[in-house]
Enzyme design. Structure first.
Site, mmCIF file in Angstrom:
data_model
loop_
_atom_site.group_PDB
_atom_site.id
_atom_site.type_symbol
_atom_site.label_atom_id
_atom_site.label_comp_id
_atom_site.label_asym_id
_atom_site.label_seq_id
_atom_site.Cartn_x
_atom_site.Cartn_y
_atom_site.Cartn_z
ATOM 1 N N GLU A 1 0.773 -1.227 -0.056
ATOM 2 C CA GLU A 1 -0.041 -0.039 -0.088
ATOM 3 C C GLU A 1 0.716 1.163 -0.014
ATOM 4 O O GLU A 1 0.547 2.290 0.681
ATOM 5 C CB GLU A 1 -0.821 0.028 1.162
ATOM 6 C CG GLU A 1 -2.009 -1.034 1.190
ATOM 7 C CD GLU A 1 -2.767 -1.100 -0.173
ATOM 8 O OE1 GLU A 1 -2.935 0.015 -0.864
ATOM 9 O OE2 GLU A 1 -2.965 -2.208 -0.771
ATOM 10 N N GLY A 2 2.088 1.173 -0.795
ATOM 11 C CA GLY A 2 2.698 2.200 -0.887
ATOM 12 C C GLY A 2 4.053 2.284 0.126
ATOM 13 O O GLY A 2 3.933 2.172 1.295
#
Length: 575
Positions: free
Chosen positions: A428-429
């Site tokens: 997620e990043g």
């Protein structure tokens, strides 16, 4: 075995003694859900932790098969209504508060995160459709996910465009409309899709970011051109959609979660339905991305917590060495050695601090109608994802150290827990992307509302320490809060303020967790009687302030200096 997952009193303390969840929600109902969650996690998820790691997903004849017990565990999860727990009652949910839902999820993540990941993504997928989809889309696609019969994914990244979503090339060509809305045919490739294919659910609902070409056939530039589409594996008429699995990614952890490269539209184009309006895809997807960021943080905290409990158990049983200065007598348990105590306390403040941070964010989700809660949630979401994954991994690393030579063998779970958690600083990043989000979007380019909300919370917490032995920590917290503010003002004058964003995130995250440890110490001091549990919370607070907080000054000094030693390093440096 429960101590090897998450100690129930810890969860109750965080939810009820600290966050005061029982003030507006029925505690008996939440306790019942937590009881069921703990029992199911131990009985249906934990026994397959090793099996899911060894028996990786397989791709054969275009179909991915996963370790069979995974499907059975998720069916039991669905039968208990846990997919539906956080949804409104009018669409089949239990209307539980977010903090209770994430506390429930933490048990499953601690027991077997590769299985739990399917549920986390499905719930976030269904919530996005329930928020932005039409009534027919909700009934057709979200409802089966809420029931746990269908699973969901998020399809953002592409082989040439990882986190750079402006470079997405997947095309969506208009193809008429029906009772599910505007219909399109999609062509393109999506990479790193967790749960992208499997044989455990009746269907898979893909949420796909794609671009609608202009009149000249070219794709719009930037993220403003992204639209969001519901693209199911099996279409409503029962036929197979034009989606194929091009390959599986074999990861070091989360091995039970099938991670796929998907091709959309190898034949006539994969049929998908537009969610909401064209060009608003990324704004819509941010809801799922933010929910997943909290989910990654909870998962990281849970893996750290389990490794901590395993370390405590091992250190209490492992006999080695003698008291310092003693040459004779029987060996002692290593938990009595000062350096082992230091490592265990580090694990404790990282794991329990990360869980507290994520549950705080979850509680803010339920209060987004309140401006202060909304702004604080936006500020803390990248911190919850990143601090938990970075320091959760540090806790796993210490678990291996405490176990010694046994720690890096496959006979002990701490080796696999480390491998599983190593993915979370990327999920997620990456840490660097979250740091730019925090400093660039949430601090420097914001009106200051998020920081004001944090400062207000700090002031309230500090006020509760007056006249107590915790006042010394409150004074440190106030000083560090002022240092953060000074650093931000200095950054506004720098020509490259984001060059040291990750170092800023390290400092900022530690200040936030220092606040939460002080809040936990306040809550523990308010408990009736000073038992070992309350004393442990107070000791952990002291440890964080004496061992961890001093690191903040060094980090902030680097950020304030504006050093370009890394940012402007010539490429020849790396030859």
């Amino acid at each position: 075995m429960s101590d090897a997952l998450i100690v129930r009193r810890d969860v109750s303390f965080l939810l009820f003694d600290w966050l005061d969840l029982g003030k507006h929600h029925d505690r008996a109902t939440i306790d019942s859900v937590l009881d069921l969650s703990e029992k199911l996690a131990e009985q249906a998820f934990l026994p397959h932790y090793k099996g899911a790691d060894v028996h990786e997903p397989q791709l054969k004849d275009g179909q991915v098969s996963i370790y069979p017990p995974i499907g059975g565990a998720l069916r039991e999860y669905a039968n208990l209504g846990l997919f539906a727990a956080g949804f409104p009652e009018d669409i089949g949910g239990l209307a539980l508060p977010s903090a209770a839902c994430w506390a429930s999820y933490a048990y499953f993540a601690a027991a077997n995160i590769a299985i739990a990941g399917y549920a986390m993504l499905t719930v976030a997928n269904a919530r996005l459709i329930a928020t932005f989809g039409s009534p027919n889309q909700i009934e057709q696609f979200a409802q089966p996910e809420i029931e746990g019969r269908w699973f969901g994914t998020m399809c953002l990244s592409e082989p040439q465009a990882g986190s750079s979503l402006a470079d997405v090339r997947t095309r969506a060509e208009p193809d008429g409309s029906d009772d599910l809305g505007a219909r399109y045919r999609l062509t393109g490739n999506k990479m790193w899709i967790s749960g992208g294919d499997q044989d455990a659910s009746e269907n898979i609902v893909h949420l796909v970011l794609a671009k609608v070409p202009g009149a000249d056939g070219s794709l719009p530039a930037g993220t403003e051109g992204l639209s969001l589409f519901i693209v199911p594996k099996t279409l409503p008429d029962g036929s197979r959609n034009d989606i194929s699995v091009a390959g599986l990614n074999h990861k070091m952890g989360f091995r039970g979660t099938a991670n796929c490269l998907l091709n959309f539209g190898e034949k006539d184009g994969a049929i998908g339905w537009l969610v909401g309006e064209p060009g608003r895809g990324l704004r819509q997807m941010f809801q799922m991305m933010n929910e997943a960021r909290i989910g990654v943080g909870v998962g990281a905290a849970a893996l750290a917590y389990r490794s901590y409990r395993l370390s405590v158990a091992y250190a209490g049983e492992r006999l080695q060495g003698r008291e310092i200065g003693t040459r004779t007598g029987d060996p002692i348990a290593i938990i009595r050695h000062p350096d082992v105590k230091r490592m265990l306390l580090s694990q404790k403040v990282y794991a329990e601090g990360a869980l507290a941070l994520c549950l705080l964010c979850a509680s803010l989700v339920d209060n987004e109608a309140d401006a202060e809660a909304r702004e604080l949630l936006a500020l803390l979401t990248p911190v919850a994802k990143t601090w938990s994954s970075e320091y959760g991994l540090a806790a796993n690393d210490l678990a291996i150290q405490i176990h010694g030579g046994y720690g890096y063998t496959r006979d002990f779970d701490v080796e696999q827990l480390w491998r599983d958690n190593r993915l979370n600083p990327i999920h997620e990043g990456t840490t660097g992307i979250q740091a730019i989000d925090l400093l660039g979007r949430k601090v420097l380019n914001d009106d200051g509302a998020g920081l004001a909300s944090l400062e207000a919370r700090i002031a309230r917490t500090v006020g509760r320490t007056v006249g107590t032995d915790r006042e010394v920590y409150a004074q440190q917290l106030v000083r560090l809060s002022g240092q953060i503010a000074t650093c931000i003002e200095a950054l506004r004058q720098h020509h490259a303020p984001l060059a040291n964003a990750t170092t800023f995130l390290s400092a900022f995250g530690h200040v936030v967790v220092a606040l939460l440890w002080l809040e936990q110490a306040n809550a523990a001091s308010a408990l009736e009687g000073e038992d070992a549990f309350a004393a442990g919370k107070r000791r952990a607070c002291r440890f964080f302030y004496e061992y961890e907080v001093p690191r903040v000054d060094a980090w902030l000094a680097i950020v304030r200096s504006g050093t370009d030693v890394a940012g402007n390093a010539p490429l020849e440096t790396f030859i």
